[in-house]
Design a protein around this motif. Sequence first.
Motif, PDB file in Angstrom:
ATOM      1  N   CYS A  87       0.798  -1.127  -0.031  1.00 21.16           N
ATOM      2  CA  CYS A  87      -0.089  -0.025   0.197  1.00 21.16           C
ATOM      3  C   CYS A  87       0.925   1.300  -0.174  1.00 21.16           C
ATOM      4  O   CYS A  87       0.421   2.241  -0.793  1.00 21.16           O
ATOM      5  CB  CYS A  87      -0.900   0.121   1.135  1.00 21.16           C
ATOM      6  SG  CYS A  87      -2.193  -1.220   1.152  1.00 21.16           S
ATOM      7  N   ASN A  88       2.066   1.101   0.728  1.00 20.42           N
ATOM      8  CA  ASN A  88       2.836   2.373   0.716  1.00 20.42           C
ATOM      9  C   ASN A  88       3.610   2.545  -0.526  1.00 20.42           C
ATOM     10  O   ASN A  88       4.219   3.712  -0.971  1.00 20.42           O
ATOM     11  CB  ASN A  88       3.853   2.087   1.718  1.00 20.42           C
ATOM     12  CG  ASN A  88       4.657   3.549   2.150  1.00 20.42           C
ATOM     13  OD1 ASN A  88       4.009   4.602   2.445  1.00 20.42           O
ATOM     14  ND2 ASN A  88       6.045   3.296   2.233  1.00 20.42           N
ATOM     15  N   SER A 122       0.988   6.080  -4.526  1.00 19.73           N
ATOM     16  CA  SER A 122       0.654   7.347  -3.906  1.00 19.73           C
ATOM     17  C   SER A 122      -0.050   8.165  -5.105  1.00 19.73           C
ATOM     18  O   SER A 122       0.280   7.876  -6.355  1.00 19.73           O
ATOM     19  CB  SER A 122       1.848   8.296  -3.186  1.00 19.73           C
ATOM     20  OG  SER A 122       2.834   8.326  -4.146  1.00 19.73           O
ATOM     21  N   ALA A 148      -8.658  -0.618   2.825  1.00 22.12           N
ATOM     22  CA  ALA A 148      -8.513   0.446   4.107  1.00 22.12           C
ATOM     23  C   ALA A 148      -9.844  -0.046   4.828  1.00 22.12           C
ATOM     24  O   ALA A 148      -9.810  -0.022   6.080  1.00 22.12           O
ATOM     25  CB  ALA A 148      -8.711   1.870   3.764  1.00 22.12           C
ATOM     26  N   SER A 150      -9.377  -1.858   8.631  1.00 25.06           N
ATOM     27  CA  SER A 150      -9.689  -1.198   9.803  1.00 25.06           C
ATOM     28  C   SER A 150     -11.200  -1.812  10.459  1.00 25.06           C
ATOM     29  O   SER A 150     -11.219  -1.558  11.628  1.00 25.06           O
ATOM     30  CB  SER A 150     -10.256   0.263   9.424  1.00 25.06           C
ATOM     31  OG  SER A 150     -11.146   0.641   8.407  1.00 25.06           O
ATOM     32  N   ARG A 209      -8.351  10.464   0.289  1.00 25.06           N
ATOM     33  CA  ARG A 209      -7.409   9.248   0.276  1.00 25.06           C
ATOM     34  C   ARG A 209      -7.572   8.608   1.485  1.00 25.06           C
ATOM     35  O   ARG A 209      -7.291   9.048   2.574  1.00 25.06           O
ATOM     36  CB  ARG A 209      -6.045   9.753  -0.009  1.00 25.06           C
ATOM     37  CG  ARG A 209      -5.909  10.824  -1.240  1.00 25.06           C
ATOM     38  CD  ARG A 209      -4.325  11.223  -1.232  1.00 25.06           C
ATOM     39  NE  ARG A 209      -4.192  12.358  -2.112  1.00 25.06           N
ATOM     40  CZ  ARG A 209      -2.917  13.045  -2.538  1.00 25.06           C
ATOM     41  NH1 ARG A 209      -2.095  12.519  -2.024  1.00 25.06           N
ATOM     42  NH2 ARG A 209      -2.959  13.942  -3.451  1.00 25.06           N
ATOM     43  N   PRO A 210      -7.722   7.279   1.374  1.00 25.70           N
ATOM     44  CA  PRO A 210      -8.078   6.165   2.298  1.00 25.70           C
ATOM     45  C   PRO A 210      -6.785   5.980   2.904  1.00 25.70           C
ATOM     46  O   PRO A 210      -5.610   6.026   2.368  1.00 25.70           O
ATOM     47  CB  PRO A 210      -8.639   5.044   1.820  1.00 25.70           C
ATOM     48  CG  PRO A 210      -7.959   5.093   0.118  1.00 25.70           C
ATOM     49  CD  PRO A 210      -8.202   6.551  -0.082  1.00 25.70           C
ATOM     50  N   ARG A 211      -7.139   5.815   4.290  1.00 28.34           N
ATOM     51  CA  ARG A 211      -5.784   5.532   5.045  1.00 28.34           C
ATOM     52  C   ARG A 211      -5.383   3.883   4.997  1.00 28.34           C
ATOM     53  O   ARG A 211      -6.499   3.270   5.639  1.00 28.34           O
ATOM     54  CB  ARG A 211      -6.092   6.020   6.400  1.00 28.34           C
ATOM     55  CG  ARG A 211      -5.902   7.580   6.763  1.00 28.34           C
ATOM     56  CD  ARG A 211      -6.007   8.057   8.175  1.00 28.34           C
ATOM     57  NE  ARG A 211      -6.335   9.482   8.456  1.00 28.34           N
ATOM     58  CZ  ARG A 211      -5.083  10.126   8.569  1.00 28.34           C
ATOM     59  NH1 ARG A 211      -3.811   9.572   8.469  1.00 28.34           N
ATOM     60  NH2 ARG A 211      -5.274  11.200   8.569  1.00 28.34           N
TER      61      ARG A 211
END
Length: 392
Positions: A205-206, A209, A258, A262, A287-289
């Motif tokens: 996910c990182n 962007s 996300a 969560s 933008r979702p975390r």
Amino acid sequence: MPDDLISRRPEDVSAPVPTSSDPTAPSVPALPAETLAQVAGTAGRSRSESTRRNYAADWARFTAWCQREGHAELPAHPLTVAAYLLDAASTVTEAGERAYSPATLARWVAGIGFHHRRAGRPAPGSDELVAATLSGIRRDYATVGERPRSPRAPLLTADIVTIVEKMRADCGGWAAEVLERRDSAILLLGFSGAFRRSELVALTCNDVSLHRLDGLHIRLRKSKTDQEGRGSVRALPFTHSHTSCPPCAWLRWAQVVAAFDSGGRPAVIRLLRTAEPFEAHVCRGVRPRMVPASPWLRSIRKNGNLSDTPLSGAAVHKAIRRRAAQAGYDPDIVKQLGGHSLRAGFVTQAFRNGASAHAIMRQTGHTTPAMLETYAREHAPLIGNAVTNLGL
């Protein structure tokens, strides 16, 4: 094949490798067991996991053949390797086709050489006899038109749009939409980013962007041609239509990831039941975390739960075929599709649209135009071809 190569004595094949009894060889240093283990582990990681796995399987096949035929496998004489290659080249399938391609045979030679060098022995594949045997096999295959190769058919822009629109139109329920969002992301990002399937499934996910000007920035930590992990960034721009916009496809799937991370399955259901219809761009939205180190693409269980492990390359291959079949593509065409259809499609479509080899290489990561010419010859043979200027 040259007779003088076969008639040579075993001791003439390669120069001897220095051993501990050789006065010119350095003595083995006394090191702690922990240090030796670290050296072995680091050296072992000099090749990718898939390469090590292939080499292990190839070596097991070679040793089994040697034991069956009564030959020594380590050290193996180049003539033994040549006979091994000829035996494999003569193997045919039930359909009467050659079972192994020249590329596969060349990989076997590399694997045999790897195990010899690791044991401190000269690689038999470096001998001229083995090289000549491989060359002769390639010529034999080419002479009769039998060079086993199954390149994946490219999916072009119209194909991608058709398949994506069909899967969205067929969605019936939240579970189907979860699959649609993931598969749309695979198709749109895989195509516009010219990704290999191994690169797609390795993304976390990182690694992805959203850039306010460029669209998506996707960082490749390593790839097939970048095993040492120097890294690169591929940009996937915003597009005019929201239905084919890679950033929109990324955000719609990122929302699902996300929500699941969560709040699990209930959170995903709430997300999809309250989501606005996908009738305009969403890529400029919130933008979702997501958990940075978690895998971006994941398998989806029948109950709608996402796995916590990365999607496999084989699953990407199957998803592309499944979606093409659902879109009504001919079964014979579906059989020609696979994970590489996205990358091949990018190159082919770019050539057809007039892009230069340099511009294409900026996205694909190819280091030379030579490989691109293969795509051009097979899938865009009229591009840059003087036959179109004959005036007929």
